[in-house]
Design a protein around this motif. Structure first.
Motif, PDB file in Angstrom:
ATOM      1  N   ILE A  10       0.859  -1.189   0.000  1.00  0.00           N
ATOM      2  CA  ILE A  10       0.000   0.000   0.000  1.00  0.00           C
ATOM      3  C   ILE A  10       0.890   1.233   0.000  1.00  0.00           C
ATOM      4  CG2 ILE A  10      -1.780   1.265   1.252  1.00  0.00           C
ATOM      5  CD1 ILE A  10      -2.522  -1.460   2.565  1.00  0.00           C
ATOM      6  N   GLU A  11       0.719   2.081  -0.997  1.00  0.00           N
ATOM      7  CA  GLU A  11       1.508   3.312  -1.098  1.00  0.00           C
ATOM      8  C   GLU A  11       0.697   4.541  -0.697  1.00  0.00           C
ATOM      9  OE1 GLU A  11       4.829   3.539  -2.051  1.00  0.00           O
ATOM     10  OE2 GLU A  11       4.807   1.359  -1.881  1.00  0.00           O
ATOM     11  N   GLN A  12      -0.615   4.459  -0.820  1.00  0.00           N
ATOM     12  CA  GLN A  12      -1.505   5.588  -0.530  1.00  0.00           C
ATOM     13  C   GLN A  12      -2.014   5.467   0.896  1.00  0.00           C
ATOM     14  OE1 GLN A  12      -4.557   6.287  -3.479  1.00  0.00           O
ATOM     15  NE2 GLN A  12      -6.041   6.792  -1.907  1.00  0.00           N
ATOM     16  N   GLY A  46       4.055  -9.419   6.604  1.00  0.00           N
ATOM     17  CA  GLY A  46       5.446  -9.409   6.149  1.00  0.00           C
ATOM     18  C   GLY A  46       5.743  -8.206   5.281  1.00  0.00           C
ATOM     19  N   GLU A  47       6.653  -8.392   4.353  1.00  0.00           N
ATOM     20  CA  GLU A  47       7.125  -7.298   3.505  1.00  0.00           C
ATOM     21  C   GLU A  47       6.018  -6.729   2.611  1.00  0.00           C
ATOM     22  OE1 GLU A  47      10.514  -6.577   0.049  1.00  0.00           O
ATOM     23  OE2 GLU A  47      10.538  -8.414   1.223  1.00  0.00           O
ATOM     24  N   TYR A  48       5.067  -7.574   2.206  1.00  0.00           N
ATOM     25  CA  TYR A  48       3.975  -7.152   1.321  1.00  0.00           C
ATOM     26  C   TYR A  48       2.666  -7.160   2.092  1.00  0.00           C
ATOM     27  CZ  TYR A  48       7.473  -7.882  -2.254  1.00  0.00           C
ATOM     28  OH  TYR A  48       8.620  -7.810  -2.995  1.00  0.00           O
ATOM     29  N   LEU A  74      -1.570   1.371  -4.976  1.00  0.00           N
ATOM     30  CA  LEU A  74      -0.991   0.079  -4.624  1.00  0.00           C
ATOM     31  C   LEU A  74       0.202  -0.177  -5.538  1.00  0.00           C
ATOM     32  CD1 LEU A  74      -4.321  -1.935  -4.344  1.00  0.00           C
ATOM     33  CD2 LEU A  74      -3.053  -0.828  -2.502  1.00  0.00           C
ATOM     34  N   ASP A  75       1.332  -0.520  -4.958  1.00  0.00           N
ATOM     35  CA  ASP A  75       2.527  -0.830  -5.740  1.00  0.00           C
ATOM     36  C   ASP A  75       2.593  -2.347  -5.896  1.00  0.00           C
ATOM     37  OD1 ASP A  75       4.987  -0.129  -7.059  1.00  0.00           O
ATOM     38  OD2 ASP A  75       6.003  -0.993  -5.317  1.00  0.00           O
ATOM     39  N   MET A  76       2.843  -2.800  -7.133  1.00  0.00           N
ATOM     40  CA  MET A  76       2.762  -4.234  -7.405  1.00  0.00           C
ATOM     41  C   MET A  76       4.037  -4.796  -8.007  1.00  0.00           C
ATOM     42  SD  MET A  76      -1.035  -4.321  -9.069  1.00  0.00           S
ATOM     43  CE  MET A  76      -0.823  -5.974  -9.633  1.00  0.00           C
ATOM     44  N   GLN A  77       4.325  -6.025  -7.643  1.00  0.00           N
ATOM     45  CA  GLN A  77       5.340  -6.831  -8.303  1.00  0.00           C
ATOM     46  C   GLN A  77       4.586  -8.040  -8.852  1.00  0.00           C
ATOM     47  OE1 GLN A  77       8.518  -8.147  -5.770  1.00  0.00           O
ATOM     48  NE2 GLN A  77       9.351  -9.487  -7.326  1.00  0.00           N
TER      49      GLN A  77
END
Length: 94
Positions: A10-12, A46-48, A74-77
């Motif tokens: 989550i970036e926002q 965790g990290e995500y 939302l930042d995605m990989q």
């Protein structure tokens, strides 16, 4: 159709958990216009923050779906995944 797994952070800043939970319906609807379907959504520790499972018509559709989701803060990989049965077939062909 291909299946993709996306690890999401989550970036926002969302006001509360309910506001964050409410975006998934909007995301599902928007993905349909990009020939993609949000099949599963998991909150993770965790990290995500989330794990998404997305079915997409092709790689371009998956890329458009990722861009669509990122507009919600939302930042995605994202990675393409295949079932083990299909993987076993690939290995047997070697």
């Amino acid at each position: 159709m291909s299946t993709y797994a996306s690890l999401v952070t989550i970036e926002q800043n969302y006001q509360n958990v309910q506001e964050l939970a409410s975006i998934w319906g909007d995301i599902r609807n928007e993905l349909e216009s990009h020939e993609a379907t949000l099949e599963e959504t998991y909150a993770i520790l965790g990290e995500y923050d989330f794990l998404l499972i997305i079915d997409a018509e092709d790689r371009d559709s998956a890329y458009q779906a990722s861009l669509c989701i990122e507009r919600y803060g939302l930042d995605m990989q994202t990675m393409e995944i295949i079932p083990m049965e299909e993987f076993a077939t690939l290995v047997n062909d070697l």
